[in-house]
Design an enzyme around this catalytic site. Structure first.
Site, PDB file in Angstrom:
ATOM      1  N   TYR A  51      13.659  -1.692  -6.108  1.00  0.00           N
ATOM      2  CA  TYR A  51      13.634  -0.552  -6.555  1.00  0.00           C
ATOM      3  C   TYR A  51      12.242  -0.585  -7.904  1.00  0.00           C
ATOM      4  O   TYR A  51      13.134  -1.393  -8.977  1.00  0.00           O
ATOM      5  CB  TYR A  51      13.607   1.229  -6.657  1.00  0.00           C
ATOM      6  CG  TYR A  51      13.851   1.564  -5.778  1.00  0.00           C
ATOM      7  CD1 TYR A  51      12.727   2.457  -6.124  1.00  0.00           C
ATOM      8  CD2 TYR A  51      14.760   2.201  -4.066  1.00  0.00           C
ATOM      9  CE1 TYR A  51      12.207   3.957  -5.122  1.00  0.00           C
ATOM     10  CE2 TYR A  51      14.005   2.632  -3.310  1.00  0.00           C
ATOM     11  CZ  TYR A  51      12.494   3.475  -4.181  1.00  0.00           C
ATOM     12  OH  TYR A  51      12.004   4.884  -2.845  1.00  0.00           O
ATOM     13  N   GLU A  53       9.654   2.025  -9.712  1.00  0.00           N
ATOM     14  CA  GLU A  53       9.354   2.536 -10.077  1.00  0.00           C
ATOM     15  C   GLU A  53       8.923   2.185 -11.360  1.00  0.00           C
ATOM     16  O   GLU A  53       9.509   2.351 -12.493  1.00  0.00           O
ATOM     17  CB  GLU A  53      10.079   4.101 -10.164  1.00  0.00           C
ATOM     18  CG  GLU A  53      10.522   4.563  -8.841  1.00  0.00           C
ATOM     19  CD  GLU A  53      11.201   5.673  -9.026  1.00  0.00           C
ATOM     20  OE1 GLU A  53      12.306   5.544  -9.684  1.00  0.00           O
ATOM     21  OE2 GLU A  53      10.807   6.607  -8.501  1.00  0.00           O
ATOM     22  N   ASP A 197     -14.687   3.403  -2.233  1.00  0.00           N
ATOM     23  CA  ASP A 197     -14.093   3.160  -1.211  1.00  0.00           C
ATOM     24  C   ASP A 197     -15.058   1.795  -0.900  1.00  0.00           C
ATOM     25  O   ASP A 197     -15.657   2.363   0.516  1.00  0.00           O
ATOM     26  CB  ASP A 197     -13.847   4.725  -0.601  1.00  0.00           C
ATOM     27  CG  ASP A 197     -12.586   4.192   0.262  1.00  0.00           C
ATOM     28  OD1 ASP A 197     -11.962   3.269   0.371  1.00  0.00           O
ATOM     29  OD2 ASP A 197     -12.204   4.903   1.117  1.00  0.00           O
ATOM     30  N   THR A 223      -8.420  -0.794   0.248  1.00  0.00           N
ATOM     31  CA  THR A 223      -7.853  -0.691   0.861  1.00  0.00           C
ATOM     32  C   THR A 223      -6.923  -2.939   1.482  1.00  0.00           C
ATOM     33  O   THR A 223      -8.259  -3.452   0.942  1.00  0.00           O
ATOM     34  CB  THR A 223      -7.398  -0.724   2.661  1.00  0.00           C
ATOM     35  OG1 THR A 223      -8.575  -1.819   3.259  1.00  0.00           O
ATOM     36  CG2 THR A 223      -7.013   1.008   2.858  1.00  0.00           C
ATOM     37  N   LYS A 226      -8.182  -4.919   5.913  1.00  0.00           N
ATOM     38  CA  LYS A 226      -8.920  -4.789   6.050  1.00  0.00           C
ATOM     39  C   LYS A 226     -10.161  -6.557   6.228  1.00  0.00           C
ATOM     40  O   LYS A 226      -9.326  -7.091   6.666  1.00  0.00           O
ATOM     41  CB  LYS A 226      -9.650  -3.555   5.962  1.00  0.00           C
ATOM     42  CG  LYS A 226      -9.508  -2.451   6.270  1.00  0.00           C
ATOM     43  CD  LYS A 226      -9.937  -1.366   6.141  1.00  0.00           C
ATOM     44  CE  LYS A 226      -9.457  -0.069   6.588  1.00  0.00           C
ATOM     45  NZ  LYS A 226      -9.764   2.102   6.620  1.00  0.00           N
ATOM     46  N   ARG A 232      -1.077  -4.222   4.961  1.00  0.00           N
ATOM     47  CA  ARG A 232      -1.474  -2.710   4.578  1.00  0.00           C
ATOM     48  C   ARG A 232      -0.862  -2.784   3.075  1.00  0.00           C
ATOM     49  O   ARG A 232       0.615  -2.949   3.018  1.00  0.00           O
ATOM     50  CB  ARG A 232      -0.547  -2.627   5.746  1.00  0.00           C
ATOM     51  CG  ARG A 232      -0.944  -2.509   6.643  1.00  0.00           C
ATOM     52  CD  ARG A 232      -0.349  -1.646   7.963  1.00  0.00           C
ATOM     53  NE  ARG A 232      -1.610  -0.409   8.126  1.00  0.00           N
ATOM     54  CZ  ARG A 232      -2.866  -0.977   9.551  1.00  0.00           C
ATOM     55  NH1 ARG A 232      -1.990  -1.964   9.767  1.00  0.00           N
ATOM     56  NH2 ARG A 232      -3.259  -0.402   9.336  1.00  0.00           N
TER      57      ARG A 232
HETATM   58  C1  LIG Z   1      -9.604   2.943   6.856  1.00  0.00           C
HETATM   59  C2  LIG Z   1     -10.084   3.135   5.012  1.00  0.00           C
HETATM   60  C3  LIG Z   1      -9.200   4.306   4.355  1.00  0.00           C
HETATM   61  C4  LIG Z   1      -7.959   4.559   4.793  1.00  0.00           C
HETATM   62  O1  LIG Z   1      -6.564   3.214   3.982  1.00  0.00           O
HETATM   63  P1  LIG Z   1      -5.474   3.832   5.664  1.00  0.00           P
HETATM   64  O2  LIG Z   1      -4.989   2.689   4.856  1.00  0.00           O
HETATM   65  O3  LIG Z   1      -6.184   3.294   6.961  1.00  0.00           O
HETATM   66  O4  LIG Z   1      -4.832   5.004   4.723  1.00  0.00           O
HETATM   67  C5  LIG Z   1      -9.800   4.743   3.531  1.00  0.00           C
HETATM   68  N1  LIG Z   1     -10.863   5.042   3.364  1.00  0.00           N
HETATM   69  C6  LIG Z   1     -11.714   3.908   3.803  1.00  0.00           C
HETATM   70  C7  LIG Z   1     -13.497   4.187   3.654  1.00  0.00           C
HETATM   71  C8  LIG Z   1     -11.383   3.241   5.162  1.00  0.00           C
HETATM   72  O5  LIG Z   1     -12.231   2.695   5.508  1.00  0.00           O
END
Ligand SMILES: *Cc1c(COP(=O)(O)O)cnc(C)c1O
Length: 418
Positions: A51, A53, A197, A223, A226, A232
């Site tokens: 942990y 924080e 994003d 993220t 991807k 993750r």
């Molecule tokens: C996949 C995605 C997210 C969210 O990701 P999670 O890890 O599934 O919460 C946010 N923004 C965009 C543009 C995404 O494609």
């Protein structure tokens, strides 16, 4: 995985089945990938027991001698790779990262402006069912009906009308590159913060084959699992002047303790993403996507924006006599895994929309190149033509398995020896 095998044979067996599925299928869900064995090992390490924080040097619990070094390393690698002034590596995933940004800069009821969900935006960019759409006045911009592309004049007009506090660029299903410079100008004209994003295309940015939003945006979220091919998780990058606000919003604003095993795996993934091999991978992701796009267009498929300049394709199936869900289900039976997807101005329902989305990051990670992409296009075309023929679909699944067996996937190399 002997311990799982002994203690919980049921879960063990399910994991083994999922491994086999990932090995045997052509995985084209645009947000998915194959993390390396190094990333998987790190994710499964004892760091999950800690942990921590707070932030390095300012933790609430003791025993952070090692964790602080890990988190600082992850941050430094992200700064080096993306050229960011400040990085927070603690968000649990992409959605909480975006919520943290809103918490940092907005009051309930404030206005945000993002890409509409059915046009390729994400739930957290203001969809009504999401916290982002319920707690804020979420306004959206749409794609140009004629071109299927972003229309910056329309976005500017919308921004001038609704006066958002934050303008969000970035997407989950848009096959083109947003113009971050124009977005920045629009944000400045209306006095909004500019947020990007880059969840989907962060790996392309890291590999140097997609323009980086980092120089233009006040805040960039991503993220890590991807196209970036890590565990993750997520990161928030921002200008130095927003560092305190972002850090406070992530913890204690939205989250408790960070997932230190994920943080370490992010560090590993960032080291991988700084390599020459990763540049080659990112280059090949684009080549594969454009090869697939050209081949599908030749076969009479209608691609939104007539092609792609990133890792994904959006196909409108209205001229093919089946829905997106029917196509995705048939393709899954044939060993090609992707998702149905709304197309801009879709007249069908979101759960059974008119299109399918497909991406090339995962199959590029296992070594597919242009010749295989031509085979994939051929297989997709045949499945769409024969989508009701169960025998044909299972025959195709066998062909897919044979094709895949020549391309061992990262993290699943051990299956090849069986
Ligand atoms: C996949 C995605 C997210 C969210 O990701 P999670 O890890 O599934 O919460 C946010 N923004 C965009 C543009 C995404 O494609």
């Amino acid at each position: 995985m002997d311990s799982v095998k002994d203690f919980d044979p049921v879960i063990y067996s399910l994991i083994k089945q999922e491994e086999q599925r990932q090995a045997d299928k052509i995985r084209m869900i645009a947000s998915e990938n194959y993390a390396s064995k190094a990333v998987l090992e790190t994710t499964g390490s004892v760091l999950t027991n800690k942990y921590s924080e707070g932030y390095a040097g300012k933790r609430y619990y003791e025993g952070q001698q090692i964790i602080d070094q890990i988190e600082e390393l992850a941050i430094q690698r992200a700064k080096d790779l993306f050229g960011a002034e400040h990085v927070n590596v603690q968000p649990y995933s992409g959605s909480p990262a975006n919520i943290a940004v809103y918490l940092a800069f907005l009051q309930p009821g404030d206005t945000i402006l993002g890409m509409a969900l059915p046009h390729g935006g994400h739930l957290t960019h203001g969809a009504k069912v999401s916290l982002s759409g319920r707690y804020f006045n979420a306004q959206s911009y749409e794609l140009d009906p004629a071109t299927g592309r972003l229309n910056y004049d329309a976005i500017r007009e919308k921004a001038k009308t609704v006066r958002p506090k934050i303008i969000i660029a970035g997407h989950s299903a848009y096959p083109r590159i947003p113009d971050f410079k124009i977005f920045r100008e629009i944000a400045d004209e209306v006095g909004a913060l500019f947020m990007v994003d880059m969840a989907h295309f962060a790996g392309l940015v890291a590999g140097g084959v997609h323009p980086s939003p980092v120089p233009y945006a006040d805040v960039v979220t991503t993220t890590t699992h991807k196209s970036l091919r890590g565990p993750r998780g997520a990161m928030i990058m921002c200008k130095a002047k927003y560092a305190a606000a972002i850090d406070k919003a992530v913890f204690p604003g939205v989250q408790g303790g960070p997932h230190d095993n994920t943080t370490a795996a992010i560090a590993v993934a960032l080291k991988e993403a700084s390599s020459n091999e990763f540049k080659q991978y990112a280059t090949q992701v684009l080549k594969n996507a454009s090869t697939l796009a050209t081949a599908l267009i030749e076969k009479g498929f209608k691609l939104i924006t007539e092609g792609t300049e990133n890792h994904l394709l959006l196909v409108d199936l209205n001229n093919k006599g089946l829905s997106g869900k029917q196509a995705a289900k048939a393709l899954d039976k044939a060993g090609i895994v992707l998702n149905s997807n709304a197309v801009p101005y879709d007249t069908r329902k979101p759960f059974d929309p008119s299109g399918i989305r497909m991406g090339t990051p995962a199959l590029t990670s296992r070594g597919f190149k242009e010749p295989e992409m031509l085979q994939v296009a051929e297989l997709i075309d045949q499945v769409i033509r024969n989508f009701k023929d169960e025998d044909f679909l299972s025959q195709t699944a066998k062909k897919v398995k044979t094709l895949c067996s020549a391309f061992p996937a990262p993290g699943l190399e051990h299956l090849q020896n069986n």
